[in-house]
Each structure stands twice: as C-alpha cells, then as structure tokens.
Design an enzyme around this catalytic site. Structure first.
Site, short mmCIF file in Angstrom:
data_model
loop_
_atom_site.label_atom_id
_atom_site.label_comp_id
_atom_site.label_asym_id
_atom_site.label_seq_id
_atom_site.Cartn_x
_atom_site.Cartn_y
_atom_site.Cartn_z
N GLU A 338 -2.43 1.06 8.29
CA GLU A 338 -3.60 0.96 8.86
C GLU A 338 -4.69 0.51 7.57
O GLU A 338 -4.94 1.72 7.08
CB GLU A 338 -4.43 1.75 9.64
CG GLU A 338 -3.64 1.98 11.03
CD GLU A 338 -4.37 2.57 12.09
OE1 GLU A 338 -3.91 2.51 13.15
OE2 GLU A 338 -5.40 3.57 11.54
N CYS A 339 -5.32 -0.69 7.45
CA CYS A 339 -6.49 -0.92 6.52
C CYS A 339 -6.14 -0.39 5.19
O CYS A 339 -5.62 -1.16 4.43
CB CYS A 339 -7.65 -0.03 6.83
SG CYS A 339 -9.08 -0.83 6.10
N ALA A 340 -6.36 0.85 4.65
CA ALA A 340 -5.98 1.26 3.19
C ALA A 340 -4.48 0.86 3.22
O ALA A 340 -4.07 0.62 2.08
CB ALA A 340 -6.36 2.67 3.09
#
Length: 821
Positions: A338-340
């Site tokens: 997720e994201c990072a």
C-alpha cells in the site's frame, strides 16, 4: 449498556493546535496514573503514533468512511478495552469541527464522529490573532449543530495574561467553561514535512519532547475538569469489535507474514495485525532500512504506508534485503503493498534503485494527492474477486511512471490504478500494489483473501532466482587538487546518504523560512545590519561595537587575512582548513602546530611558539570534535597576540560554557557561523565577536553590503528567545544521537575520538571510506585535513536510524577487510 468515559478534542480549523493539546492531555493523564486510550478521527496514520507514545497503548482510528458507521461504536469499545480496560478515551478530531468529505455535508467530520459516539467536545482555538471575537466563534460552533455538544474550550497561543483574561471572560460569559489557556511559547510540537507531521517513530527525541509537553499540559489545563466532562458522557449500547475469523485458518499452523516497519514504514492500522492473527497468521515486523533479510519462514509480505521517498537513499543501500524481497515476490510469495509499499517494490524512487518487482519508477510531485475514493477490483486480485468494492483513501506526493500496469489493482472512482501481478506464473495474482489505503476492520474480506493466499502456498524456495547485484554507479570520487580548498560538499551526491556535510537540517525550520519569505519584500533597499548586530550583542551579553556581522565565518577568515600584520602566524591543526587557505591566498604562510591522535588531539598551550602573534584554533575542533577547555585556551592569551577561535560548532555544545565570548575580549576574536544549525548553507550568515578595535579593523576591510538583508534577518531571528530554546532542544538531540553513533562505532571495535559536537572522527582503515561510498554512504575524507591520513573519516551525526543503516554497511565492510587482510 457500557460506560466508556470519553472526550473528543476538536478545533475551529486545521493548525489550531489540537494535536499538541490532544497528545499533551493523553500524556499528562497517563503520567498522572490514569489508563488512557487514544483515537483519531479520520484516516491519519501519524497522529495515532504520538497517541501510542503518550499512552503506551495502540493508537487507533475512527473513520465512518473507511470503517462504516455501524462499526464506529464497536471499534470505540474495542479500543477502550484492548489490550486492557482504560479509564477514559481521548479522541482527537480532524481539520475543523464540521469539516468532512467535500460535497458530503460533513460526512466523516469530527462532528459526525461526535454524534455517532455521543461524545462531549472540547474545542481548541488559536487566539493569537483575536480576542473577544473568539467568543463569537465559540458561539457559532455551539449553535451550528444542536446534536454536537461543545462542553468546553482550550485556548491556545495567548500573547499575554491580559490577552488570555480578555478571551476567557468573553467565552465564559457564554456559559462555556475554559479548561485551560496555553501561552504562545508553551507548545511542543513535532516538525512537519510534505505529508504533515514527522512520525514519532522517526524522532528518537520524541519521548523527551513528550515529557515536556505532558508537564506543560498539566500546568496549563484543568485535567480534573476534563476527566469530569469525559465521565459524564452517556453510556453506550454496543458490542465490541472482534476480528473476522475463519475456522479453517484460525486452527491451521500459523503462517509468518513479514510486516514492514522501521522509520520508513510507519503507516498501518492497529487492527491490521489483529485481523491477521485472527486468521492464523503470525505478523513479524522487519525494518527495510536495517534488516538484511526477510524474517525466516516468511510466507506472506505486507508493505504498508510511510515515507520511503524520504529514506530512499538509505533503503537503496540495503541491497541484501532488496534482493531477498525481490526473490520472494518473484517466487510468488503473496504480497500486499500500500502506497509506500508500492514505491518500495518499484524500480526506483527519485533515482534511488529499490526492489524492482513492479515495472515503474516514482518521483516526488509538486501536487499532493489527498482524497477519499471508492475502489472496485476490475478482475480477480490477491485481495478479492472481480467486483470487490471498498472505500479507501489516498495520501501521497509521488507519482509513478507508468501510473499502472496492464492489470490494474483497482478502479478508483472508475480510473485504473496500481498493479495486480502474477510474477511466478501461478495462474492467479500474488502481488497487489497500489496507492490506495484501506482499513481491514472496515473490509475484513480483504484480510481474509490475503490470509487464504498465505495459507494456500507452501514455503517457497527462493534459491537460484535472479539477485540484485551490488551497485557501484555512484558518482566517481572527486579529485582533490588542493587539500586546503577541499570541502565536504564536494563528496556528496544525490544517490548517496550524506554523512559528509555537517548541516543539521535539510531545510530551515518553517518559522525561519516564513521570516525569510516575509523579508523578500525589503530587498529593494540596501542591507542594514544594525538590527542584526544588536541582536547578536544581546544574545552574548556584549556591546554592539564588539560584533561584526559577516557573510558566514568564511568571510571573516578572509577579512582576518587582509587585516593581519602578524609576523609569526600559527594555525593549530587538525582543524577547518579555510583559515590557513585564506592566509595563503593573501600571501601569508602560517606555521602549523599539529595535535597528536595518541593524546586524543588535546591541546597543550606550550606547543604554541611563545612569540606567535596570531594563533588560530577551532573549538570544538573540526574535524576532531574535541572541545578545548576555556582555561586551556585562555592560557594562549598574551600581550601582542591575537587569539582567533573558530566557534562555528560551539552552538552544538550544551551551555556553551567553554566559549571565549565575554564582555572583555582584548586579544581574542571569536568567529561564529549560523549555517550549520539552521540549515542555511546556501545563505551565508555568521559574525565575529571581539574587542571594538579588532572589530573595527575587520570592518575596514569588509566590502560594503557584503552581508545580505536575508543573512541579517537570520541573525536577528535566531537570536530570539524562542530560537535559542529550539537550539537548546537541538543540542539535546545531537548529544543523544552522537552517543548512539559513538557507541555503535565502539561496538564495531573502532576507537572514535571523543567528540563533543555534531560529527565524529574515527580511524576506520585505508580504503573503507571508498567502500562505504560504493555502498551508498558519503563519509568526509580525513586526508585533506593537516595531521590526518586516508584511514580517518569524519561522520556527521544524524538520527539513530540513519546511523544504524551506516553501521550495518560499515560492519560488512570491516568484516570483509578483516577476512581479506
């Protein structure tokens, strides 16, 4: 019915101080012996980290959009009871009290949460720019929605006791109690960057700052009244939230799921791990910046959110772990990113090579993406079948190129985003990489799908797969044509973790940056340094005619070389090379007194020739970090001699007790620099302090207006009481971080010099610095300092996490050197 004492701390708008107040209240109540549960309205990951630090319990989120309205009360009860029953719950709001999802009439706002939980509200209001008008604001907040109960007010940033009394009277006339008034200089808050506050996990000094905040909150806020309001909250009729379970999974042998943590991956909800455990998984944290391999037996990987873009340089140096993660992903180990996590799996972020399992690169973007979205799975993915619909949020300032693959992870409000990959050719996706954050308490079906995949695969062998080859593509070693003219900034490179330059901050503090921006309007006028001279004089307790503002300490050395008529000048080495370089450029060849490493580079006054009429020495000395006692330096003072002390790093020493600045400075000249402490290497700002006659002589050789208006502004601003307080806190941090570095070096069998400043000198052996450069770390070479050789390096003090990454690679280099010796 269940009794859950609770209070919701809100604000009239963002930036009013509600996080500082909420965290302060949690910390103060905890230190008073109460068991406090913390919660945050909305999707924010960072504030709950401070809540956890303040309370010693998991920080949790309450978000109607991510979790659904029907789960808010069960999650509130769960947070109040887990891991043990609490005395009360303190909920921190989001934005302004009635601000929610745009176009939704306040959905997921603080007020929405207050009505769902029947929580009394205490409003924090910044009163720095108003007085009685604050009462009108409170009146409006009280009456805007009759279902929201504003039970009290905390006033923040009062300018004076008269100001505070005026506001308090006007608010209390409404019948609304004022629970506290915080003066303007009382706040202790976390530093900010591109996505808001810096997470607590990235601030080793956060615990000490929290202690100060707890003390101030207890002094200024009526905690008993706050607890009374919380205790009056109505009882609730709600079950407690429990993680979704599966009979087949919960009774199976636990499967290990590697959970990214550490300073670069601080974003994940507390319920994520609770949900995984309930589904027969064993979450095992690992730090992508420090650990060199995934946890043994890893059968699933969860890479949550955080700041890999901030730490990309350090992450890219951990090539052994990058190879291990890449092998695992290519072998089909189920992986959620997720994201990072998406950025970490990408080929590179801002030019720093990372795992390379997702066919994209990422870079910082000037525009922030921050929104709630509805997501739909366009086809079967690791997290669910085609058509799976969830609510999530995006929060990032990077962009990927390309922005998605052929098989997207989600359709976000209809637009394809992310990657759903099957790198091992298993026939179904094993990688789900997306910018979207979801809350698994709100969508337990996502956790169930992931857990099924983890349990469905056998332990995968990752031998024989493609490994990442150690990179040696960093900029080549800079040539050194003249050691005296060599500076640490020549050894840095965007692809390297910079431990060569001693600038404390990557950017000036926000308050100083604002002050400089405000000064730009004055640039049409010629500079006037009178205010700067007076400010520096007040700061040191000397007369203004004893101060000369300069364009950094470097200009002061040039002026000294121009004015001196010394017959026998002496420079004490090792030290900053600029003084001798300036003398030589002026045609003056000074003698050298070289201190010995065997003696710890300590100064013995009789080493200096008795007839030397100009003596230049650093204190603390660059690059050794040795702090010479005031009495030892005082012994060098004698008639007919000018003793010049470079105190560019004295502001890194607590109390500055060994400074030679005093009201009586005959025969002494002290030079200071402001660029290191305040992140202003690009804006030269410094000053000289000495007897009026010496200062006048220096000024005679200074060009008109050599000190810019902005540099003068820096001197005034950084001599204020607030700035001095901030600098003192920075000294405490530097001291703590330096001890961490010294301890780490000693743990490797090295013998660093006992530094008292923001860098450490150590003999690591010939060739080690070059090997560290190949591994992504720039250390300042020692052989350009007179008296040192190529085996010496100077290492800038950084936060412990950055230092730990350097120590990780240094240990490997030293071990290799030992094996091949």
């Amino acid at each position: 019915m269940v009794k859950i004492p609770r209070v919701l701390i809100a604000a009239a708008a963002s930036g009013q101080g509600k996080t500082t107040v909420a965290v302060g209240v949690m910390a103060a109540l905890t230190r008073a012996g109460r068991v406090v549960a913390g919660a945050k309205v909305g999707p924010d990951f960072i504030d709950p980290g401070y809540h956890a630090l303040a309370t010693g319990r998991p920080g949790r989120n309450l978000d109607p959009w991510l979790q659904g309205e029907d789960r808010i009360l069960p999650l509130l009860r769960h947070g109040a009871q887990s891991p043990a029953p609490s005395d009360l719950t303190v909920i921190e709001g989001v934005m302004g009290l009635f601000d929610g999802r745009l176009g939704s009439d306040g959905w997921a706002s603080t007020a929405h949460l207050a009505t769902l939980t029947s929580s009394p509200v205490i409003v924090v209001i910044d009163i720095s720019s108003a007085a009685r008008t604050v009462a009108a604001v409170v009146h409006g907040l009280r009456g805007f929605d009759p279902e929201v109960h504003v039970a009290g007010v905390i006033l923040n940033k009062a300018g004076s006791s008269r100001h505070a009394d005026e506001v308090r009277r006007s608010v209390e006339q409404l019948g609304t109690p004022v629970l506290g008034v915080l003066p303007r200089d009382a706040g202790v808050s976390a530093p900010s960057r591109h996505l808001g506050l810096v997470p607590a996990a990235e601030r080793p000094e956060a615990a000490a700052a929290l202690e100060r905040l707890a003390e101030q909150t207890a002094a200024y806020v009526d905690l008993d009244a706050l607890v009374e309001i919380a205790s009056a909250a109505p009882d609730l009729d709600t079950p407690t939230w429990t993680p979704t379970t599966s009979d087949a999974l919960s009774t199976a042998t636990p499967r290990r799921v590697a959970i990214a943590g550490g300073r670069a991956f601080t974003f994940r909800y507390a319920e994520t791990e609770e949900q995984l455990r309930a589904l027969g998984c064993e979450p095992v944290p690992f730090d992508p910046a420090l650990d060199t391999a995934l946890p043994s037996g890893t059968q699933g990987i969860y890479l949550g959110g955080g700041f890999p873009e901030v730490h990309a340089a350090a992450l890219s140096t951990n090539m052994r772990l990058l190879a291990d993660v890449r092998d695992a992903v290519l072998a089909g180990v189920p992986t959620v990113a997720e994201c990072a996590g998406l950025l970490y799996l990408a080929q590179a972020v801002d030019g720093h090579e990372l795992v390379g399992a997702v066919p994209a690169t990422a870079a910082m973007h000037p525009r922030l993406t921050l929104r709630y979205v509805t997501a739909v799975a366009p086809e079967d993915t690791l997290l669910g079948p085609a058509g799976t619909r969830v609510r999530g949020h995006e929060f990032h300032r990077t962009r990927t190129t390309p922005d998605r693959g052929d098989r997207a992870a989600w359709l976000l409000d209809g637009a394809a985003e992310g990657w759903s990959l099957d790198p091992a050719g298993t026939g179904s996706p094993t990688v789900h990489a997306s910018y979207l954050h979801t809350h698994w308490a709100g969508h337990p079906e996502l956790a169930l799908s992931f857990a099924n995949a983890v349990h469905g695969g056998e332990t995968r062998s990752r031998t024989g797969l493609l490994h990442i080859t150690p990179r040696t593509c960093h900029r080549s070693e800079p040539d050194v044509t003249d050691p005296l003219e060599h500076h640490g900034d020549a050894e840095t490179d965007p692809s390297l973790v910079d431990l060569a330059v001693n600038v404390r901050l990557s950017t000036p503090p926000p308050w100083l940056a604002r002050r400089l921006r405000d000064t730009i309007g004055d640039l049409a006028a010629y500079p006037d340094v009178c205010g700067a001279r007076s400010a520096v004089a007040r700061r040191h307790g000397v007369e203004p005619d004893m101060v000369l503002p300069t364009s950094g300490a470097a200009e002061a050395f040039v002026l000294l070389a121009r004015m001196t008529r010394a017959r026998r000048p002496v420079v004490v080495h090792p030290q900053f090379t600029e003084p001798e370089a300036a003398l030589r450029r002026a045609g003056i060849l000074p003698e050298r007194v070289v201190l010995d490493a065997v003696d710890g580079f300590t100064l013995t006054p009789d080493l200096v020739p008795a007839d030397a009429d100009l003596v230049i020495i650093g204190n603390p000395t660059n690059p050794t970090g040795v702090l010479h006692p005031r009495g030892t330096l005082g012994a060098l003072r004698c008639p007919g001699r000018l003793l010049v002390v470079d105190e560019a790093f004295m502001d890194t020493v607590a109390g500055e007790g060994d400074s030679l600045i005093s009201p009586e400075m005959d025969g002494v000249l002290v030079l200071r620099s402001l660029t290191k402490t305040w992140g202003l290497a690009g804006l030269r700002s410094g000053y000289a302090v000495g007897s009026p006659s010496v200062i006048a002589d220096l000024a005679h050789h200074q060009p008109h207006w050599s000190v810019s208006t902005l540099a003068a502004t820096v001197m005034e601003a950084t001599c204020s009481m607030a700035a001095m307080s901030e600098a003192s806190a920075a000294v405490a941090d530097t001291t703590q971080w330096r001890e961490h570095l010294l301890g780490g070096l000693r743990g490797l069998g090295l013998h660093p010099v006992d530094s008292q400043t923001s860098f450490v000198l150590v003999d690591v052996g010939t060739g080690v610095r070059e090997a560290m450069r190949a591994r992504g770390y720039a250390l300042r070479r020692g052989d350009t300092f007179p008296g040192l050789g190529p085996q010496w390096v100077r290492i800038a003090v950084r936060d412990p996490q950055t230092i730990d990454g350097m120590l990780r690679e240094l240990a490997t280099v030293l071990t290799f050197e030992e094996r091949t010796a």
